[in-house]
Design a protein around this motif. Structure first.
Motif, PDB file in Angstrom:
ATOM      1  N   TYR A 178       0.879  -1.161   0.150  1.00  0.00           N
ATOM      2  CA  TYR A 178      -0.040   0.045   0.270  1.00  0.00           C
ATOM      3  C   TYR A 178       0.722   1.370   0.124  1.00  0.00           C
ATOM      4  CZ  TYR A 178       0.745   0.751   5.140  1.00  0.00           C
ATOM      5  OH  TYR A 178       1.157   0.757   6.305  1.00  0.00           O
ATOM      6  N   TYR A 179       0.205   2.388  -0.387  1.00  0.00           N
ATOM      7  CA  TYR A 179       0.853   3.491  -0.469  1.00  0.00           C
ATOM      8  C   TYR A 179       0.113   4.654   0.029  1.00  0.00           C
ATOM      9  CZ  TYR A 179      -0.883   4.933  -4.885  1.00  0.00           C
ATOM     10  OH  TYR A 179      -1.784   5.289  -5.960  1.00  0.00           O
ATOM     11  N   THR A 180       0.690   5.974   0.359  1.00  0.00           N
ATOM     12  CA  THR A 180      -0.228   6.872   0.894  1.00  0.00           C
ATOM     13  C   THR A 180       0.174   8.220   0.259  1.00  0.00           C
ATOM     14  OG1 THR A 180       1.684   7.405   2.473  1.00  0.00           O
ATOM     15  CG2 THR A 180      -0.027   6.034   3.246  1.00  0.00           C
ATOM     16  N   ALA A 196      -4.312   8.700  -1.541  1.00  0.00           N
ATOM     17  CA  ALA A 196      -4.034   7.254  -1.460  1.00  0.00           C
ATOM     18  C   ALA A 196      -4.420   7.088   0.248  1.00  0.00           C
ATOM     19  CB  ALA A 196      -2.761   6.853  -1.793  1.00  0.00           C
ATOM     20  N   THR A 197      -4.352   8.252   1.020  1.00  0.00           N
ATOM     21  CA  THR A 197      -4.821   7.802   2.508  1.00  0.00           C
ATOM     22  C   THR A 197      -6.155   7.831   2.812  1.00  0.00           C
ATOM     23  OG1 THR A 197      -4.923  10.131   3.108  1.00  0.00           O
ATOM     24  CG2 THR A 197      -2.678   9.225   3.135  1.00  0.00           C
ATOM     25  N   VAL A 241     -11.253  -1.472  -7.215  1.00  0.00           N
ATOM     26  CA  VAL A 241     -10.591  -0.175  -7.064  1.00  0.00           C
ATOM     27  C   VAL A 241     -10.175   0.202  -8.613  1.00  0.00           C
ATOM     28  CG1 VAL A 241     -10.032  -0.349  -4.812  1.00  0.00           C
ATOM     29  CG2 VAL A 241      -8.309  -1.193  -6.638  1.00  0.00           C
ATOM     30  N   PRO A 242     -10.333   1.655  -8.533  1.00  0.00           N
ATOM     31  CA  PRO A 242     -10.243   2.318 -10.030  1.00  0.00           C
ATOM     32  C   PRO A 242      -8.504   2.462 -10.081  1.00  0.00           C
ATOM     33  CG  PRO A 242     -11.166   3.940  -8.554  1.00  0.00           C
ATOM     34  CD  PRO A 242     -11.169   2.675  -7.665  1.00  0.00           C
ATOM     35  N   SER A 273      -4.136   1.790  -2.361  1.00  0.00           N
ATOM     36  CA  SER A 273      -4.302   2.893  -1.467  1.00  0.00           C
ATOM     37  C   SER A 273      -4.325   2.054  -0.145  1.00  0.00           C
ATOM     38  CB  SER A 273      -5.257   3.586  -1.767  1.00  0.00           C
ATOM     39  OG  SER A 273      -6.666   2.946  -1.575  1.00  0.00           O
ATOM     40  N   LYS A 274      -3.952   3.048   0.800  1.00  0.00           N
ATOM     41  CA  LYS A 274      -4.063   2.654   2.258  1.00  0.00           C
ATOM     42  C   LYS A 274      -5.440   2.031   2.685  1.00  0.00           C
ATOM     43  CE  LYS A 274      -3.478   4.548   6.993  1.00  0.00           C
ATOM     44  NZ  LYS A 274      -3.296   5.780   7.535  1.00  0.00           N
ATOM     45  N   THR A 275      -6.574   2.768   2.302  1.00  0.00           N
ATOM     46  CA  THR A 275      -7.724   2.444   2.722  1.00  0.00           C
ATOM     47  C   THR A 275      -8.350   1.045   2.126  1.00  0.00           C
ATOM     48  OG1 THR A 275      -8.879   3.781   0.906  1.00  0.00           O
ATOM     49  CG2 THR A 275      -8.609   4.717   3.250  1.00  0.00           C
ATOM     50  N   ALA A 276      -7.952   0.957   0.780  1.00  0.00           N
ATOM     51  CA  ALA A 276      -8.166  -0.354   0.018  1.00  0.00           C
ATOM     52  C   ALA A 276      -7.551  -1.522   0.638  1.00  0.00           C
ATOM     53  CB  ALA A 276      -7.903  -0.172  -1.522  1.00  0.00           C
ATOM     54  N   PHE A 277      -6.220  -1.351   0.921  1.00  0.00           N
ATOM     55  CA  PHE A 277      -5.512  -2.457   1.517  1.00  0.00           C
ATOM     56  C   PHE A 277      -6.011  -2.822   2.733  1.00  0.00           C
ATOM     57  CE2 PHE A 277      -2.078  -4.047   4.145  1.00  0.00           C
ATOM     58  CZ  PHE A 277      -1.092  -4.805   3.321  1.00  0.00           C
TER      59      PHE A 277
END
Length: 140
Positions: A44-46, A59-60, A99-100, A116-120
């Motif tokens: 994941y990334y932010t 991405a947060t 996720v797009p 993204s952080k939320t998707a992870f």
């Protein structure tokens, strides 16, 4: 003489066309394999700012994915087919998210995606860091 003039102007166009075909023959030029399941890993990334598709990302707080650079086919990523309504469906241990595609992951190999952080977090706790053994595919 006129034929030589025409050839002189047509030759660079022909060379560019042939070179473009030769350069486009690698894996990056392949069509996006919609629906083809792949196995791999995710991190994941932010990042915040503008993603590779030219739109603002965070991405947060937004669900999105950065796709490996090897899947991008356009020199201008804003015009890439991946930015035209393509999403990634990711499955792990009975959970599936969609996720797009909004960004590019230059350091990811062909089967590694960066969520993204939320998707992870929808798949595993953040402290896991890397999820091996995911399946994912491009979807419309």
């Amino acid at each position: 003489m006129r034929a030589l003039k025409t050839l002189r102007y047509a030759a660079p166009v022909l060379v560019a066309a042939v070179t473009g075909i030769a350069l486009g023959a690698g894996p990056a030029a392949a069509d996006v394999p919609i629906g083809q399941s792949m196995s791999g890993k995710t991190t994941y990334y932010t990042d915040k700012g503008y993603g590779a598709c030219g739109t603002p990302i965070d991405a947060t707080s937004q669900d999105l994915v950065a796709v490996p650079a090897s899947w991008w086919t356009s020199t201008n990523p804003n015009n890439d087919p991946l930015c035209k309504g393509i999403s990634v469906e990711v499955s792990y241990q009975g959970k599936t998210i969609r996720v797009p595609v909004k960004d590019k992951c230059p350091s990811c190999d062909r089967t590694h995606i960066d969520l993204s952080k939320t998707a992870f977090q929808k798949l595993a706790p953040l402290d896991k860091g890397v999820i091996n053994g995911i399946t994912w595919k491009f979807v419309r």
